[in-house]
Design a protein around this motif. Sequence first.
Motif, mmCIF file in Angstrom:
data_model
loop_
_atom_site.group_PDB
_atom_site.id
_atom_site.type_symbol
_atom_site.label_atom_id
_atom_site.label_comp_id
_atom_site.label_asym_id
_atom_site.label_seq_id
_atom_site.Cartn_x
_atom_site.Cartn_y
_atom_site.Cartn_z
ATOM 1 N N ASN A 33 7.820 -0.871 -33.908
ATOM 2 C CA ASN A 33 8.088 -2.220 -33.392
ATOM 3 C C ASN A 33 7.710 -2.286 -31.910
ATOM 4 O OD1 ASN A 33 9.035 -4.839 -33.248
ATOM 5 N ND2 ASN A 33 11.122 -4.229 -32.781
ATOM 6 N N PRO A 34 6.756 -3.212 -31.557
ATOM 7 C CA PRO A 34 5.826 -3.884 -32.465
ATOM 8 C C PRO A 34 4.664 -2.958 -32.810
ATOM 9 C CG PRO A 34 5.485 -4.614 -30.205
ATOM 10 C CD PRO A 34 6.594 -3.601 -30.157
ATOM 11 N N PRO A 35 3.740 -3.345 -33.718
ATOM 12 C CA PRO A 35 3.682 -4.608 -34.460
ATOM 13 C C PRO A 35 3.979 -4.441 -35.939
ATOM 14 C CG PRO A 35 1.480 -3.719 -34.266
ATOM 15 C CD PRO A 35 2.415 -2.676 -33.726
ATOM 16 N N LYS A 36 4.794 -3.434 -36.295
ATOM 17 C CA LYS A 36 5.180 -3.213 -37.686
ATOM 18 C C LYS A 36 3.975 -2.981 -38.602
ATOM 19 C CE LYS A 36 9.658 -5.535 -37.646
ATOM 20 N NZ LYS A 36 10.547 -6.483 -38.331
ATOM 21 N N GLN A 37 3.137 -2.065 -38.163
ATOM 22 C CA GLN A 37 1.958 -1.747 -38.959
ATOM 23 C C GLN A 37 1.980 -0.323 -39.496
ATOM 24 O OE1 GLN A 37 -0.809 -3.883 -39.896
ATOM 25 N NE2 GLN A 37 0.978 -5.138 -39.455
ATOM 26 N N HIS A 38 2.838 0.528 -38.924
ATOM 27 C CA HIS A 38 2.859 1.933 -39.329
ATOM 28 C C HIS A 38 4.297 2.357 -39.605
ATOM 29 C CE1 HIS A 38 -1.360 2.301 -38.207
ATOM 30 N NE2 HIS A 38 -1.057 1.697 -37.072
ATOM 31 N N PRO A 39 4.582 2.890 -40.789
ATOM 32 C CA PRO A 39 5.949 3.340 -41.082
ATOM 33 C C PRO A 39 6.292 4.597 -40.304
ATOM 34 C CG PRO A 39 4.476 3.876 -42.902
ATOM 35 C CD PRO A 39 3.679 3.053 -41.943
ATOM 36 N N LEU A 40 7.530 4.665 -39.839
ATOM 37 C CA LEU A 40 8.007 5.833 -39.116
ATOM 38 C C LEU A 40 8.521 6.874 -40.107
ATOM 39 C CD1 LEU A 40 10.034 3.983 -36.330
ATOM 40 C CD2 LEU A 40 7.694 4.861 -36.175
ATOM 41 N N SER A 41 8.436 8.139 -39.744
ATOM 42 C CA SER A 41 8.982 9.200 -40.591
ATOM 43 C C SER A 41 10.505 9.161 -40.523
ATOM 44 C CB SER A 41 8.466 10.562 -40.125
ATOM 45 O OG SER A 41 7.078 10.668 -40.351
ATOM 46 N N LEU A 42 11.144 9.219 -41.688
ATOM 47 C CA LEU A 42 12.594 9.132 -41.782
ATOM 48 C C LEU A 42 13.222 10.508 -41.591
ATOM 49 C CD1 LEU A 42 12.739 6.777 -44.905
ATOM 50 C CD2 LEU A 42 12.969 6.121 -42.500
ATOM 51 N N THR A 43 14.346 10.525 -40.881
ATOM 52 C CA THR A 43 15.048 11.771 -40.587
ATOM 53 C C THR A 43 16.545 11.588 -40.837
ATOM 54 O OG1 THR A 43 15.299 11.166 -38.263
ATOM 55 C CG2 THR A 43 13.313 12.415 -38.864
#
Length: 450
Positions: free
Chosen positions: A348-358
């Motif tokens: 954020n921004p621009p909400k184009q790539h998902p973040l790795s969840l931990t």
Amino acid sequence: MIGRKANVGGFLNPSWMRKNMNSHSGRMFSDRKWIVPFFASLLISVTLLLTATLGLFIPSQSDEPLPLDAVSFVKEEDSSGFFIEPELRSSLKETNGVVKMEPPRLAYLISGTKGDSRRMMRTLQAVYHPRNQYVLHMDLEAPPRERLELTNLVKADSTFNEVENVRVMAQSNLVTYKGPTMIACTLQAISILLKESLDWDWFINLSASDYPLMTQDDLLHVFSNLTRNFNFIEHSQIAGWKLSHRAKPIIIDPGLYLSKKSELAWTTQRRSLPTSFKLFTGSAWVMLTRSFVEYCILGWDNLPRTILMYYTNFLSSPEGYFHTVICNNDEFRHTAVSHDLHYIAWDNPPKQHPLSLTMKDFDKMVNSNAPFARKFAKDDSVLDKIDKELLGRTSRFSPGGWCIGSSEGGADPCSVRGNDSVFTPGLGAGRLQQLLHSLLSEEILKKQCT
């Protein structure tokens, strides 16, 4: 001779018809012996027709409401109008005079690339259930030894061998994830699933970096109560900057022509927007009904093929193809529920790539009520926490009602297989039920394909 005169070039000869009709008509109507049997047969036919018609529309005196346990998955509080609908009649089976609902079956595509063979197996085992069908695909970027490793892992599993519901695609496709090659690979996997099994109800695509947040018993139990015509596909009409950045440029995916992966090629030309259909976009992760994906494969009105050709030169076509097809078809557009059933944390921004969840995302994942999440780094410790606290997974598979073996001494309870239509839902079923009730509200459904 008569046959040649009566039939000219495969058609009746008009002059022959006039001549013979005139010669025989007087004889036919002068002989009135046919009148009595004709009217007798007519009277009998009308009587039978009326009897059959009245029998269809007069309610039987024995028609009584089904007992509460006739459909084993129904709850009395499910009164939203989207549970246990007439559409489920094809899934009802009669046993000893009692109508019971056949639980659904799911069909999964799990895809991966270089270095993903072990991750794919972990995801497969976490979502495995004997009722379902599974296709695994490693793209051409993965070396042959790794694809062979994945194949051998599947072959070595005794449950997979016994049930025969896990397949590794022999043909490895080159997949450029922003280009049309991903859609081509998905459609090929769907074709395999359609050919190999007649029984499944929904198609789900996952990657090696996806992981479930609830058991398959949770998922199958909740979807047993749901009408089987809803497609879960996050969608919205393309607008704003996406029109100029995605719809108007013309791209070429070398993966359609070459055997080595390379970046998408951009042409200098731009195109106008289509006028025969509207463009939609959304998440590439979907849960689609069998009837809809059959339509995408068969395309009896040619719309799926037309849109597929358009998306051949479209940026991020996996985020637009199914969405555009479903929202431009009158039969299916009202079945589209705008949710991808995933928890995804975006930049954020621009909400184009998902973040790795931990670990820090664990509570958010659970509170989302979504059945799946992405993306996870390989062997991240949060996966072990999901296994322990959400899936109850201590051995190969997430345990379910079909696992009837002993777990004493760390034994695998799923090594002994029981009835695969018996479910033992847990807390995940309640979370999913909450999500579906919110997604299927009238206010939300009014916004389908708008």
